[in-house]
Design a protein around this motif. Structure first.
Motif, short mmCIF file in Angstrom:
data_model
loop_
_atom_site.label_atom_id
_atom_site.label_comp_id
_atom_site.label_asym_id
_atom_site.label_seq_id
_atom_site.Cartn_x
_atom_site.Cartn_y
_atom_site.Cartn_z
N HIS A 252 -15.26 8.50 -19.15
CA HIS A 252 -14.73 9.04 -17.98
C HIS A 252 -14.39 7.64 -17.17
O HIS A 252 -13.05 7.85 -16.33
N SER A 253 -14.86 6.51 -17.40
CA SER A 253 -14.54 5.35 -16.64
C SER A 253 -12.94 4.68 -17.15
O SER A 253 -12.53 3.90 -16.64
N GLU A 254 -12.74 5.21 -18.31
CA GLU A 254 -11.15 5.11 -18.80
C GLU A 254 -10.18 5.66 -17.84
O GLU A 254 -8.84 5.25 -18.13
N ILE A 255 -10.56 6.36 -16.97
CA ILE A 255 -9.56 7.29 -16.24
C ILE A 255 -9.72 6.67 -14.85
O ILE A 255 -10.77 6.85 -14.17
N PRO A 256 -8.91 6.06 -14.26
CA PRO A 256 -8.75 5.57 -12.75
C PRO A 256 -9.24 6.64 -11.82
O PRO A 256 -9.95 6.02 -11.04
N THR A 257 -8.81 7.90 -11.82
CA THR A 257 -9.21 8.80 -10.62
C THR A 257 -11.01 8.93 -10.73
O THR A 257 -11.55 9.25 -9.78
N HIS A 258 -11.49 9.01 -12.02
CA HIS A 258 -13.02 9.29 -12.25
C HIS A 258 -13.50 7.93 -11.88
O HIS A 258 -14.50 8.12 -11.31
N GLU A 263 -17.64 5.51 -8.07
CA GLU A 263 -17.98 4.38 -6.80
C GLU A 263 -18.23 5.12 -5.69
O GLU A 263 -19.21 4.92 -5.09
N ALA A 264 -17.72 6.21 -5.28
CA ALA A 264 -18.16 7.01 -4.31
C ALA A 264 -19.44 7.73 -4.14
O ALA A 264 -19.84 8.09 -3.18
N ASN A 265 -19.72 8.18 -5.47
CA ASN A 265 -21.25 8.91 -5.73
C ASN A 265 -22.30 7.60 -5.96
O ASN A 265 -23.44 8.24 -6.67
N GLY A 266 -22.06 6.61 -5.89
CA GLY A 266 -23.10 5.48 -6.06
C GLY A 266 -23.36 4.99 -7.35
O GLY A 266 -24.29 4.35 -7.63
N ASN A 294 -14.33 -1.41 -17.27
CA ASN A 294 -13.07 -0.63 -17.07
C ASN A 294 -13.03 -0.33 -15.34
O ASN A 294 -11.81 -0.20 -15.03
N MET A 295 -13.89 -0.05 -14.57
CA MET A 295 -13.80 -0.05 -13.15
C MET A 295 -13.00 -1.21 -12.62
O MET A 295 -12.04 -1.19 -11.87
N ALA A 296 -13.34 -2.37 -13.18
CA ALA A 296 -12.57 -3.70 -12.61
C ALA A 296 -11.15 -3.72 -12.96
O ALA A 296 -10.45 -4.31 -12.47
N LEU A 297 -10.74 -2.67 -13.67
CA LEU A 297 -9.17 -2.69 -14.15
C LEU A 297 -8.50 -1.97 -13.01
O LEU A 297 -7.37 -2.25 -12.87
N ASN A 298 -9.16 -1.44 -11.71
CA ASN A 298 -8.52 -0.95 -10.49
C ASN A 298 -8.76 -1.93 -9.40
O ASN A 298 -9.95 -1.70 -8.95
N GLU A 299 -7.86 -2.50 -8.90
CA GLU A 299 -8.17 -3.49 -8.21
C GLU A 299 -8.32 -3.00 -6.60
O GLU A 299 -9.31 -3.95 -5.96
#
Length: 624
Positions: A252-258, A263-266, A294-299
């Motif tokens: 799931h973390s490979e998808i930016p919107t996910h 992050e929003a759900n803790g 993977n999350m760090a790919l999203n600035e």
């Protein structure tokens, strides 16, 4: 003094006075005693009053002085988000002593508009080993996001620069980490997903629900099928269900919107709790850091990742002697470092060297692509032997290494960026990690090419190093890149290719089963390696023509000894005739298929010939 003198004078007057008449003697004596006692009491009271007043005065501080001292240690931070703090000209150190000014001036320099000044400030902080604890704490409380990431990616940074992560929120009453993971996974979008993501998610949710029911006694019932589930979960490690959930979370973390939903759900705090709880479980730690990387790919998530305390954890992990832990942490930190790293390292792409910020200019890339059932690290370890196993205890990387590209090659050629790639493979459909996954060589090569281009492959000269099926992927990637204008730099900068036992003309592996359980269902990867595969023949013919036109330098090694696969099959996986590309030198080596890419030691022929090929092929590029 005046009181003592008065007492003395009174005594003398009493002693020298003429004796009075007897009738008055008694009362005169009484009056003299009263005078003397009164004077003594009065003088003593005045003396005590004076001493108390003097003591009080000595203990009373000037409030202006106190406030001035406070100014020296207080840290003033603007109330803006961590990633938007700006440099202000009115930065002041009040009347700080000279030895304190250096700390604050470095802080000001680290927030400069000049990138070179910021980088220099971070380097000076790293070199300040003479500081006291409170000076490190001052920096730790006042630096911005860029400075924090820079310190975390600096090899010699002091651990005192990093504040401990903030306290984690308590778990909900009657809840567990397993339940929290399941809730997080269930909160993510479940529609319009890749088949493999759907598989991992459904598996994790079903297994976790069964496990939770077993823990709460829900499966211990008559007439149902709950008992076998309860028994099976009683036999597996406690981290098994968490691993199911983490595998799904990685996908799931490979998808930016996910990532935004996680992050929003803790999710960052939950991952940190897992990291702390399963310190002794490498599989859990790697999966957790894969999600963070993977999350760090999203600035836009960088400031949240920093505030959650993950940078302090990664800064410690990147210095771990365990290559997998340090490489996963290095990938996450590199994705956070927008100051010095323009590239983005997607899941499965790991930089083995340099893993820290360095002043050494990088002049070329060397890419390592493993083969069937291989991995980004274990494929490239030193060959195991009884002697070598005893030498592991010494932890001398010149004598034994768990990844020779990271230690030997990086030391011999420091101007190289060394990347290792990882992808999932299997011998049998029964052992595939995702049964719905049917990834051909063409599919995998396209996926890897996209990831490598995002990592900046093609921006500088490149050498490809591959083992077994990895060589087929390299050939397919280069042919694909030659057909796409946006990938032309990959072709133009490819200098050479090194093949370790690559089955250009097929392998006997497809004709045999590894054991009884593999007999009926060989995986797609194995099927594509069969000698009569038309796709393999087309790939070989097209690549030879293409490589000759581009004048690529090629070196091939091939095994001469059979390989034991399982306990039943002894097989010559890649015969000499199949490893002959038709271009460049082909060197037979007396090892089996698994050890063809694992030198026995640093001065072994396999490594020295590989090093020679890399140096000669990149000679002009390394000199410039």
């Amino acid at each position: 003094m005046s009181l003592a003198a008065y007492c003395v004078m009174c005594c003398r007057r009493l002693g020298t006075s003429t004796p009075p008449p007897k009738s008055n003697t008694y009362w005169k004596d009484i009056r003299n005693i009263i005078k003397f006692t009164g004077s003594l009491i009065l003088g003593g009271s005045l003396f005590l009053t004076y001493e108390i007043w003097a003591l009080k005065k000595s203990l009373t501080l000037d409030t202006q002085v106190v406030e001035k001292e406070k100014m020296k240690s207080y840290i003033y931070v603007h109330t803006v988000s961590l990633d938007k703090r700006e440099n202000h000209d009115n930065f002041t150190t009040f009347d700080i002593e000279d030895h304190e000014c250096a700390v604050w001036l470095l802080l000001k320099k680290s927030k400069s508009d000049d990138r070179a000044a910021r980088l220099q400030a971070v380097q000076e902080m790293v070199e300040a080993h003479h500081w006291h604890d409170y000076q490190f704490r001052t920096i730790a409380q006042a630096y911005d996001l860029r400075t924090l990431i820079g310190l975390a990616r600096s090899k010699e940074s002091d651990p005192r620069f990093f504040l401990p992560p903030p306290p984690l929120p308590p778990l909900k009453e009657d809840s567990s980490i397993e339940e929290e993971l399941r809730h997080l996974l269930a909160s993510l979008p479940q529609t319009e997903l890749d088949e493999c993501i759907q598989y991992f998610t459904s598996l994790a949710l079903s297994e976790s629900s069964q496990s939770l029911a077993a823990q709460k006694g829900g499966l211990w019932c008559f007439g149902g099928n709950g008992l076998p589930y309860a028994e099976s979960f009683g036999e597996v490690p406690s981290a098994t269900v968490e691993m199911f959930c983490l595998e799904a979370l990685v996908k799931h973390s490979e998808i930016p919107t996910h990532c935004d939903k996680i992050e929003a759900n803790g999710g960052l705090q939950l991952l940190q709790r897992l990291y702390q709880l399963y310190k002794d479980c490498p599989k859990v730690l790697r999966s957790v850091m894969r999600v963070v990387g993977n999350m760090a790919l999203n600035e836009h998530l960088h400031s949240t990742i920093v505030r959650s305390g993950w940078v302090s954890i990664l800064a410690e992990a990147v210095k771990s002697p365990d290559i997998m832990e340090s490489s996963h942490a290095a990938r996450a930190l590199a994705n956070l470092d927008r100051e010095t790293v323009p590239e983005k390292y997607q899941d499965g792409v790991y930089v083995l060297h340099p893993q820290h910020r360095t002043s050494q200019p990088i002049k070329a890339d060397v890419l390592f692509i493993h083969g069937l059932m291989g991995a980004a690290f274990k494929t490239w370890r030193q060959q195991d032997s009884d002697q070598v196993l005893t030498e592991k205890v010494s932890e001398d990387e010149t004598r034994y290494t768990t990844c020779w590209p990271k230690t030997w090659l990086a030391r011999d050629c420091p101007a190289l960026r060394i990347i290792s790639v990882e992808y999932d493979t299997s011998l049998s459909e029964w052992r595939a990690r995702c049964p719905s996954e049917r990834k051909s060589i063409a599919f995998r090569s396209n996926e890897l090419l996209r990831k490598l281009r995002a990592a900046g492959v093609g921006d500088r000269p490149v050498i490809w190093v591959s083992h077994s099926m990895g060589g087929l992927l390299v050939k397919k990637m280069l042919l694909e890149a030659s057909q796409r204008p946006e990938m032309s730099s990959v072709i133009n900068n490819t200098r050479g290719i090194l093949f370790y036992s690559v089955p250009h003309h097929g392998s006997h592996l497809a004709e045999y089963s590894v054991s009884v359980r593999y007999l009926l269902f060989p995986s797609l990867e194995v099927k594509e390696l069969s000698k009569d595969s038309p796709a393999l023949k087309t790939l070989q013919d097209d690549f030879v023509k293409f490589a000759k036109d581009k004048n690529f330098q090629v070196l091939s090694f091939v095994e001469t000894l059979p390989t034991y696969i399982g306990s039943m099959i002894k097989l010559h996986v890649v015969p000499v005739e199949s490893a002959d590309l038709g271009i460049g030198d082909l060197i037979p080596v007396d090892v089996n298929h698994l050890n063809i890419c694992k030198p026995k030691k640093k001065d072994a022929f396999l490594y020295q010939r590989t090093l020679q090929f890399i140096r000669e092929t990149l000679a002009k590029d390394l000199e410039n």
